[in-house]
Design a protein around this motif. Structure first.
Motif, short mmCIF file in Angstrom:
data_model
loop_
_atom_site.label_atom_id
_atom_site.label_comp_id
_atom_site.label_asym_id
_atom_site.label_seq_id
_atom_site.Cartn_x
_atom_site.Cartn_y
_atom_site.Cartn_z
N ILE A 54 -9.01 1.86 -11.73
CA ILE A 54 -8.20 1.48 -10.57
C ILE A 54 -6.84 0.96 -11.01
O ILE A 54 -5.80 1.30 -10.42
CB ILE A 54 -8.94 0.42 -9.73
N ALA A 55 -6.82 0.15 -12.07
CA ALA A 55 -5.55 -0.40 -12.55
C ALA A 55 -4.60 0.68 -13.03
O ALA A 55 -3.38 0.50 -12.99
CB ALA A 55 -5.82 -1.41 -13.67
N ALA A 56 -5.15 1.83 -13.46
CA ALA A 56 -4.31 2.92 -13.95
C ALA A 56 -3.78 3.82 -12.84
O ALA A 56 -3.00 4.73 -13.11
CB ALA A 56 -5.10 3.75 -14.96
N GLN A 57 -4.19 3.57 -11.57
CA GLN A 57 -3.73 4.41 -10.47
C GLN A 57 -2.24 4.16 -10.20
O GLN A 57 -1.75 3.05 -10.33
CB GLN A 57 -4.53 4.11 -9.21
N VAL A 114 -3.09 -2.54 -6.23
CA VAL A 114 -2.50 -1.58 -7.17
C VAL A 114 -1.68 -0.53 -6.43
O VAL A 114 -0.53 -0.24 -6.80
CB VAL A 114 -3.61 -0.91 -8.02
N ILE A 115 -2.25 0.03 -5.36
CA ILE A 115 -1.56 1.10 -4.62
C ILE A 115 -0.43 0.54 -3.78
O ILE A 115 0.58 1.20 -3.53
CB ILE A 115 -2.58 1.87 -3.77
N GLY A 116 -0.57 -0.70 -3.33
CA GLY A 116 0.48 -1.31 -2.51
C GLY A 116 0.31 -1.06 -1.04
O GLY A 116 1.29 -1.11 -0.28
N GLN A 117 -0.93 -0.80 -0.58
CA GLN A 117 -1.21 -0.55 0.84
C GLN A 117 -2.43 -1.36 1.25
O GLN A 117 -3.33 -1.62 0.44
CB GLN A 117 -1.50 0.93 1.11
N THR A 118 -2.46 -1.74 2.52
CA THR A 118 -3.62 -2.42 3.09
C THR A 118 -3.96 -1.78 4.43
O THR A 118 -3.06 -1.31 5.14
CB THR A 118 -3.34 -3.93 3.30
N PRO A 119 -5.25 -1.75 4.80
CA PRO A 119 -5.63 -1.15 6.09
C PRO A 119 -5.11 -1.94 7.28
O PRO A 119 -4.94 -1.39 8.36
CB PRO A 119 -7.16 -1.13 6.04
N PRO A 341 -8.53 5.97 0.16
CA PRO A 341 -9.18 5.50 1.39
C PRO A 341 -9.57 4.03 1.33
O PRO A 341 -9.63 3.36 2.37
CB PRO A 341 -10.43 6.40 1.49
N LEU A 342 -9.83 3.48 0.14
CA LEU A 342 -10.14 2.06 0.03
C LEU A 342 -8.94 1.21 0.41
O LEU A 342 -9.11 0.06 0.84
CB LEU A 342 -10.57 1.72 -1.40
N ALA A 343 -7.75 1.76 0.25
CA ALA A 343 -6.53 1.00 0.56
C ALA A 343 -6.07 1.21 1.99
O ALA A 343 -5.21 0.46 2.47
CB ALA A 343 -5.41 1.40 -0.41
#
Length: 504
Positions: A54-57, A114-119, A341-343
């Motif tokens: 996940i950290a490498a995404q 990591v991705i910078g998004q939240t639902p 999708p988790l983000a």
């Protein structure tokens, strides 16, 4: 002259020759042997490999204090989940707790950072997110502390002086009464919604049909909650009790009437508790409780549920809302990564905790008001004009959200009412109760247990499955079905020693 002994050719006496040691019999391949082989890759996978992937995404996330705290929380929850899976004892409630924390409050929020998004958008400052993650970590430690205290206290065993009061078992006549109630309630539920066909359409269609049935008013959803609760919960409980009877009792398996009742209850549950017409968390409750009831002594099933639950939560759960809307309202997820999708879907527990902290900072704590509203969920708003709304709804309205069906994890419920001290004390108490229940359940499913009618052998798997809903929140939404289940268990439970309850 030759002696008689010489004529028969008796062999001369010789010293005993030591025999070579016999080859030891091959040892069966037990879980104790397997655990040593799988423990290292399991721990490395949950604690190191998955967080590293996940950290490498790629993403726009900032690696600040919130990032590192979330990484610590993810690794901590992964280590505790691995401990639950590798444990020699089945710890249903604790295992499901750590599985939920690892996915919903560990892996998913870490992917969001990591991705910078939240639902769900975060309306407060970044410091509130740091506080939320830190408090989740503290709450997990409090849960562990409560479980540790429970493990140090021995269970009280019944003595001869109390032999008149046996363990909690299902009264045979009352269990048949529960079957009748389940069939009538589920039948009314199906007829009220227009027949079985609507249960295989979509949840959107179910909600629209319930709204047209006249049990919902603009002021209160109590009627809808009772209709759905009594239409689904008694049928599930009766099905679980009869499943346990067939699994653990030879006499029940030879009884055509028991098998017939089980088939009828299975058909009813297929209609009212299927994954199409019910929320995903409720179907998880049905599935987990059924698996733990059907395989009460299977260590392999226990470990498979916890292990495959992680895979299912990562891969399948974000896409399992296919039946929430009809074909026109459904929007499939478009993502290039399994972690995206988790983000963007479902797992908003951490960010909602941060938003709740911001809300409490502006409004203050409610000092038990929210929990009182959950406990008195059955009181209509027409009677209690100031009855509090769901915590998630109240925070969502404050945020200006159009869709207020937002989560309010258990940490949030305690925080709203009593702050950090109440959150720590509440989770420690829950950890203590979960560990005590797990120990008593382990005794109830052994051969020395109270037999096929054991109430705890049904209640513990049901609570384990329902833990997903309780931890996700809000409690006001979760309280209805839990209270109906408790009412049904009280109806059929007896503490009288019954010889029939111990027959196999």
């Amino acid at each position: 002259m030759t002696s008689v002994h010489e004529t028969v050719g008796t062999a001369p006496a010789r010293k005993d020759v030591p025999r070579p040691p016999a080859e030891p019999a091959p040892r069966p391949l037990t879980w104790a042997m397997l655990s040593r082989a799988v423990s290292v890759p399991l721990i490395l996978g949950l604690v190191c490999f998955l967080p590293a992937v996940i950290a490498a995404q790629p993403g726009s996330g900032v690696r600040d204090t919130a990032y590192w705290l979330q990484l610590v929380l993810t690794c901590y929850a992964g280590a505790r989940l691995a401990t639950m899976i590798l444990s020699t004892r089945r710890r249903l409630l604790q295992g499901v707790f750590w599985m939920f924390v690892y996915i919903a409050m560990g892996v998913a929020p870490f992917a969001q950072l990591v991705i910078g998004q939240t639902p769900t958008p975060m309306v407060g400052p970044r410091s509130d997110l740091v506080t939320a993650i830190a408090m989740i970590l503290v709450g997990c430690a409090a849960f562990d502390l409560g479980a540790l205290l429970a493990s140090r206290r021995p269970l009280r065993r019944r003595t001869a002086s109390r032999s008149s009061a046996g363990p909690a078992v299902a009264h045979r006549v009352k269990l048949r009464l529960l079957v009748v109630i389940a069939l009538l309630a589920s039948g009314y539920y199906v007829v009220k919604l227009g027949g079985p066909a609507v249960f295989f359409s979509s949840r959107q269609e179910i909600s629209a049909t319930v709204a047209q049935s006249g049990v919902v008013s603009e002021e209160s959803n109590v009627g809808s909650a009772f209709l759905k609760g009594f239409g689904t919960v008694p049928a599930l409980l009766a099905f679980l009790f009869y499943t346990r009877r067939l699994v653990t009792s030879r006499r029940a398996r030879r009884s055509p009437s028991t098998a017939l009742v089980w088939v009828v209850l299975a058909a009813v549950n297929l209609v009212v508790n299927n994954p199409i017409s019910n929320a995903r968390y409720w179907f998880l409750t049905v599935l987990v409780s059924l698996l733990f009831t059907a395989f009460p002594s299977s260590a392999a099933m226990y470990r498979s549920v916890l292990t495959m639950g992680v895979v299912g939560a990562l891969v399948l759960f974000p896409y399992a809302d296919r039946f929430r809307y009809d074909d026109e309202g459904y929007r499939p997820v478009q993502s290039a990564s399994v972690f995206e999708p988790l983000a963007t879907k479902d797992y908003d527990q951490t960010v909602m905790f941060a938003n709740t902290i911001s809300w409490v900072d502006t409004r203050g704590h409610t000092y038990g008001r929210q929990l009182a509203g959950s406990a008195l969920f059955f009181v209509p708003r027409a009677v209690w004009s100031g009855k509090p709304e769901d915590t998630g709804v109240r925070v969502g309205q404050w945020m200006g959200m159009n869709m207020t069906n937002l989560s309010a994890p258990l940490w949030t419920e305690f925080w709203v009412d009593f702050g950090a001290a109440g959150m720590i004390g509440g989770l420690a108490l829950i950890g203590y109760a979960a560990a005590r229940t797990d120990r008593r359940y382990a005794l109830a499913v052994t051969r020395a247990g109270p037999g096929p009618g054991s109430v705890l052998a049904i209640a513990a798997p049901l609570i384990a499955g329902y833990t997903f809903i309780l931890l996700r929140g809000p409690l006001l939404q979760a309280a209805g079905k839990l209270a109906i289940a408790a009412l049904c268990l009280l109806l059929i439970t007896t503490f009288r020693e019954q010889k029939a309850a111990r027959r196999r």
